[in-house]
Enzyme design. Sequence first.
Site, PDB file in Angstrom:
ATOM      1  N   LYS A  16      12.521  10.577  -1.365  1.00 48.99           N
ATOM      2  CA  LYS A  16      13.045   9.760  -2.463  1.00 48.99           C
ATOM      3  C   LYS A  16      12.885  10.458  -3.817  1.00 48.99           C
ATOM      4  O   LYS A  16      13.811  10.472  -4.615  1.00 48.99           O
ATOM      5  CB  LYS A  16      12.316   8.409  -2.528  1.00 48.99           C
ATOM      6  CG  LYS A  16      12.512   7.542  -1.296  1.00 48.99           C
ATOM      7  CD  LYS A  16      11.945   6.148  -1.519  1.00 48.99           C
ATOM      8  CE  LYS A  16      10.441   6.104  -1.729  1.00 48.99           C
ATOM      9  NZ  LYS A  16       9.644   6.543  -0.571  1.00 48.99           N
ATOM     10  N   ARG A  91       9.324  -3.194  -2.894  1.00 46.10           N
ATOM     11  CA  ARG A  91       8.611  -2.843  -1.660  1.00 46.10           C
ATOM     12  C   ARG A  91       8.306  -4.065  -0.814  1.00 46.10           C
ATOM     13  O   ARG A  91       7.762  -3.928   0.279  1.00 46.10           O
ATOM     14  CB  ARG A  91       7.300  -2.148  -2.017  1.00 46.10           C
ATOM     15  CG  ARG A  91       7.344  -0.624  -1.869  1.00 46.10           C
ATOM     16  CD  ARG A  91       5.998  -0.123  -2.323  1.00 46.10           C
ATOM     17  NE  ARG A  91       5.622   1.163  -1.825  1.00 46.10           N
ATOM     18  CZ  ARG A  91       5.785   2.310  -2.474  1.00 46.10           C
ATOM     19  NH1 ARG A  91       6.431   2.347  -3.610  1.00 46.10           N
ATOM     20  NH2 ARG A  91       5.310   3.437  -1.970  1.00 46.10           N
ATOM     21  N   ARG A 127       2.349  18.295   1.411  1.00 46.12           N
ATOM     22  CA  ARG A 127       3.108  18.134   0.161  1.00 46.12           C
ATOM     23  C   ARG A 127       2.287  18.523  -1.077  1.00 46.12           C
ATOM     24  O   ARG A 127       1.126  18.163  -1.205  1.00 46.12           O
ATOM     25  CB  ARG A 127       3.566  16.683   0.038  1.00 46.12           C
ATOM     26  CG  ARG A 127       4.365  16.388  -1.207  1.00 46.12           C
ATOM     27  CD  ARG A 127       5.086  15.079  -1.103  1.00 46.12           C
ATOM     28  NE  ARG A 127       4.229  13.931  -1.312  1.00 46.12           N
ATOM     29  CZ  ARG A 127       4.687  12.684  -1.448  1.00 46.12           C
ATOM     30  NH1 ARG A 127       5.974  12.437  -1.376  1.00 46.12           N
ATOM     31  NH2 ARG A 127       3.847  11.690  -1.639  1.00 46.12           N
ATOM     32  N   ARG A 160      -1.462  14.941  -3.934  1.00 46.96           N
ATOM     33  CA  ARG A 160      -1.818  13.567  -4.259  1.00 46.96           C
ATOM     34  C   ARG A 160      -3.023  13.117  -3.444  1.00 46.96           C
ATOM     35  O   ARG A 160      -3.152  13.470  -2.280  1.00 46.96           O
ATOM     36  CB  ARG A 160      -0.622  12.644  -3.967  1.00 46.96           C
ATOM     37  CG  ARG A 160       0.331  12.529  -5.117  1.00 46.96           C
ATOM     38  CD  ARG A 160       1.590  11.800  -4.773  1.00 46.96           C
ATOM     39  NE  ARG A 160       1.407  10.506  -4.114  1.00 46.96           N
ATOM     40  CZ  ARG A 160       2.399   9.632  -3.912  1.00 46.96           C
ATOM     41  NH1 ARG A 160       3.619   9.923  -4.337  1.00 46.96           N
ATOM     42  NH2 ARG A 160       2.181   8.491  -3.298  1.00 46.96           N
ATOM     43  N   ARG A 171      -0.209   4.027   4.862  1.00 48.73           N
ATOM     44  CA  ARG A 171       0.997   3.834   4.031  1.00 48.73           C
ATOM     45  C   ARG A 171       2.223   3.610   4.913  1.00 48.73           C
ATOM     46  O   ARG A 171       3.091   2.801   4.591  1.00 48.73           O
ATOM     47  CB  ARG A 171       1.202   5.050   3.121  1.00 48.73           C
ATOM     48  CG  ARG A 171       0.199   5.098   1.975  1.00 48.73           C
ATOM     49  CD  ARG A 171       0.061   6.494   1.403  1.00 48.73           C
ATOM     50  NE  ARG A 171       1.243   6.962   0.720  1.00 48.73           N
ATOM     51  CZ  ARG A 171       1.488   8.253   0.487  1.00 48.73           C
ATOM     52  NH1 ARG A 171       0.645   9.185   0.893  1.00 48.73           N
ATOM     53  NH2 ARG A 171       2.575   8.604  -0.148  1.00 48.73           N
TER      54      ARG A 171
HETATM   55  P1  AMP Z   1       4.721   5.989  -4.300  1.00 45.18           P
HETATM   56  O1  AMP Z   1       4.558   7.075  -5.325  1.00 45.18           O
HETATM   57  O2  AMP Z   1       6.046   5.272  -4.437  1.00 45.18           O
HETATM   58  O3  AMP Z   1       4.457   6.494  -2.902  1.00 45.18           O
HETATM   59  O4  AMP Z   1       3.611   4.880  -4.613  1.00 45.18           O
HETATM   60  C1  AMP Z   1       2.233   5.179  -4.546  1.00 45.18           C
HETATM   61  C2  AMP Z   1       1.409   3.908  -4.391  1.00 45.18           C
HETATM   62  O5  AMP Z   1       1.632   3.066  -5.539  1.00 45.18           O
HETATM   63  C3  AMP Z   1       1.801   3.040  -3.208  1.00 45.18           C
HETATM   64  O6  AMP Z   1       1.152   3.473  -2.011  1.00 45.18           O
HETATM   65  C4  AMP Z   1       1.309   1.668  -3.674  1.00 45.18           C
HETATM   66  O7  AMP Z   1      -0.097   1.559  -3.567  1.00 45.18           O
HETATM   67  C5  AMP Z   1       1.657   1.685  -5.161  1.00 45.18           C
HETATM   68  N1  AMP Z   1       3.016   1.158  -5.419  1.00 45.18           N
HETATM   69  C6  AMP Z   1       4.094   1.851  -5.893  1.00 45.18           C
HETATM   70  N2  AMP Z   1       5.155   1.051  -6.016  1.00 45.18           N
HETATM   71  C7  AMP Z   1       4.764  -0.179  -5.606  1.00 45.18           C
HETATM   72  C8  AMP Z   1       5.414  -1.453  -5.472  1.00 45.18           C
HETATM   73  N3  AMP Z   1       6.716  -1.599  -5.779  1.00 45.18           N
HETATM   74  N4  AMP Z   1       4.682  -2.494  -5.019  1.00 45.18           N
HETATM   75  C9  AMP Z   1       3.378  -2.364  -4.724  1.00 45.18           C
HETATM   76  N5  AMP Z   1       2.706  -1.212  -4.806  1.00 45.18           N
HETATM   77  C10 AMP Z   1       3.374  -0.113  -5.241  1.00 45.18           C
END
Ligand code: AMP
Length: 237
Positions: A16, A91, A127, A160, A171
């Site tokens: 993404k 999400r 990554r 990360r 996740r």
């Molecule tokens: P990402 O960078 O999109 O993988 O997001 C990293 C982490 O941020 C996720 O594993 C969640 O803990 C939190 N997070 C990001 N976006 C959301 C969302 N829309 N709702 C809830 N938690 C989120």
Amino acid sequence: MPSTNIILMGPPGSGKGTQAVRIAQRYHVPIISTGDILRATARSGSALGLELRAIMASGGLVSDGMMVDLVRERLQRSDATAGFILDGFPRTVGQAGALAEMLGGRPVVAVVLEVPDQDLEARLDSRRICLKCRAVYHSGTRLGSEAETCARCGVALIKRDDDNLEVIRTRLQTYHRDTEPVLAYYAERGALVTIDGSPAPDAVTRAIIRAIDARRQVFLPDPGAPRPHASKNVRRS
Ligand code: AMP
């Protein structure tokens, strides 16, 4: 004025972030990555930041209430009036419903990148990311301690905290349990496009652009038509 409202979905590691940069350039719309916004707050070291860091490190989700407030505030900024790419939001089905209310009938296209779980684990574990330009790299070593720098910016790449196998698996479970129902939500409204995320990034970008261009009429007003309800505002192809 029509606006190009793109929701980029898919499990963690499906590409993404990489695709959002390319699609944003093509449609001249900002990327709104909730993960990036949360990580910036987490780095601030505030009490909220520490709380967010713990949630993200667990592989769970931040509350719908906090996420909806954050996205509502971001969508009100002037750069988002002509459209946006949402990366990482919604999400949950609750977040999707709140987004529909925020948009007040403006149509969206939800693009989901599909990649098998076992490929995602390997992709995420290796990554490395550039915090400056969002470029994503994959290290063959899996060590994460070697000095790797971004080919574009020259800054050190980071791994990360949540890109380790234990958290990756959580996740992925969170995605299947809480986020896959969001795909059904958009499919029921005729707004979902499914793209194979396994080919090389250029091929995936081409497929996404083809799919969005084929549906661009959903972003254009239909003169004379009564203003439809949000959930019916995307035509089925
Ligand atoms: P990402 O960078 O999109 O993988 O997001 C990293 C982490 O941020 C996720 O594993 C969640 O803990 C939190 N997070 C990001 N976006 C959301 C969302 N829309 N709702 C809830 N938690 C989120």
